[in-house]
Design a protein around this motif. Sequence first.
Motif, PDB file in Angstrom:
ATOM      1  N   GLY B 104       0.803  -1.219   0.000  1.00 20.86           N
ATOM      2  CA  GLY B 104       0.000   0.000   0.000  1.00 20.86           C
ATOM      3  C   GLY B 104       0.833   1.264   0.000  1.00 20.86           C
ATOM      4  O   GLY B 104       0.308   2.361   0.152  1.00 20.86           O
ATOM      5  N   GLN B 105       2.134   1.113  -0.180  1.00 23.68           N
ATOM      6  CA  GLN B 105       3.005   2.297  -0.203  1.00 23.68           C
ATOM      7  C   GLN B 105       3.229   2.755  -1.641  1.00 23.68           C
ATOM      8  O   GLN B 105       3.124   1.986  -2.582  1.00 23.68           O
ATOM      9  N   GLY B 106       3.596   4.041  -1.776  1.00 23.17           N
ATOM     10  CA  GLY B 106       4.019   4.572  -3.070  1.00 23.17           C
ATOM     11  C   GLY B 106       2.938   4.607  -4.125  1.00 23.17           C
ATOM     12  O   GLY B 106       3.221   4.459  -5.314  1.00 23.17           O
ATOM     13  N   ILE B 107       1.703   4.833  -3.712  1.00 20.56           N
ATOM     14  CA  ILE B 107       0.622   4.880  -4.699  1.00 20.56           C
ATOM     15  C   ILE B 107       0.683   6.223  -5.440  1.00 20.56           C
ATOM     16  O   ILE B 107       0.625   7.276  -4.808  1.00 20.56           O
ATOM     17  N   PRO B 108       0.817   6.199  -6.779  1.00 19.54           N
ATOM     18  CA  PRO B 108       0.879   7.469  -7.522  1.00 19.54           C
ATOM     19  C   PRO B 108      -0.419   8.258  -7.370  1.00 19.54           C
ATOM     20  O   PRO B 108      -1.493   7.662  -7.227  1.00 19.54           O
ATOM     21  N   ARG B 109      -0.294   9.571  -7.430  1.00 14.87           N
ATOM     22  CA  ARG B 109      -1.482  10.419  -7.274  1.00 14.87           C
ATOM     23  C   ARG B 109      -2.531  10.135  -8.351  1.00 14.87           C
ATOM     24  O   ARG B 109      -3.728  10.168  -8.095  1.00 14.87           O
ATOM     25  N   LYS B 112      -4.472   7.180  -7.375  1.00 16.88           N
ATOM     26  CA  LYS B 112      -5.358   7.480  -6.257  1.00 16.88           C
ATOM     27  C   LYS B 112      -6.594   8.239  -6.745  1.00 16.88           C
ATOM     28  O   LYS B 112      -7.723   7.960  -6.315  1.00 16.88           O
ATOM     29  N   THR B 117      -5.588   1.459  -5.780  1.00 19.32           N
ATOM     30  CA  THR B 117      -4.638   1.435  -4.660  1.00 19.32           C
ATOM     31  C   THR B 117      -3.637   0.297  -4.770  1.00 19.32           C
ATOM     32  O   THR B 117      -2.830   0.087  -3.879  1.00 19.32           O
TER      33      THR B 117
END
Lengths: 141, 149
Positions: B104-109, B112, B117
């Motif tokens: 769940g880390q580093g999700i591009p804007r 999102k 996700t």
Amino acid sequence: MAAVDLNDIRKTIEGRLNDELQAAPIIPVVFANQSFDPDSNSSFVQCLLAFGEDEYLSQGGTTNSNNRLVGAVTINIFTGQNIGAGSNYVIGNRIRDLYNRQVVSGVVFDPIIGPSLVSNPVPEGFFQTQIRMTFEAYEDL
Amino acid sequence: MMIIPPERIGGHMEFQINQLLRAVVIESDARAKLGSPVDTGRFRSDWQIGENDPDGRPNIDGPFPNGITPPKGTNYAAGFDEKIGNVYHIHNNLPYAEALSGTGQGIPRSWKAAGITGSKQNSGAWVDVISKEMTNWAQQEYQKILRRT
């Protein structure tokens, strides 16, 4: 010991976290496949498990043999925004102490990764960090 | 059991450990590719191996192969030239690679904004699991070398 029951491992990991966070100050915990609607600016913790492969430790068949099961735990810590990181790391410290190189009911936890900061948290409106760790359990068939 | 003259133990062990290191690097790369979520195949085909260096440009736009591609060394011949004393980075430099690591880390804007996700194909912390599996695997293989020597 006998064949590993995945739900026993899950209960060991989740129960330990749940017991700790039900002690004051109480923090809500949400586990996989549970719906949860967080209040804005409150704190909560999410715990997710992933099981990996069963590895041979000895020769043999379905009896008189040993295996090792590995897996990973991901714990997301959400706290309110614009209040600094302190309250988040207080929760992180409580969780870290629960698992760091501990052996609980036959589940052996490795050293902890984190709490690491998560940019773009989901859900939005929270300050999020993440703790991760791997674990292993043994089965004697 | 293999009998090694004392004067050759150093060279023998260095050879064995280099082979083990090579196997660990190739196996880790293969497991990362097998665990990779696939849509266009770009993420799966973008795993790279760097010797003391995690750099390397991602692939340009497709088409990408559907299957598992051979190990791709960015600054050395991956699968042939691993030597003890170096650090080997198995990495994926796509901007959205971290978001597909299952943490769940580093999700591009942009993801999102679109409500994405991560991938549902392999949503657990599968990279951590591979890391743990390979640690155990390397220890087991090392014990085999000691038993044979």
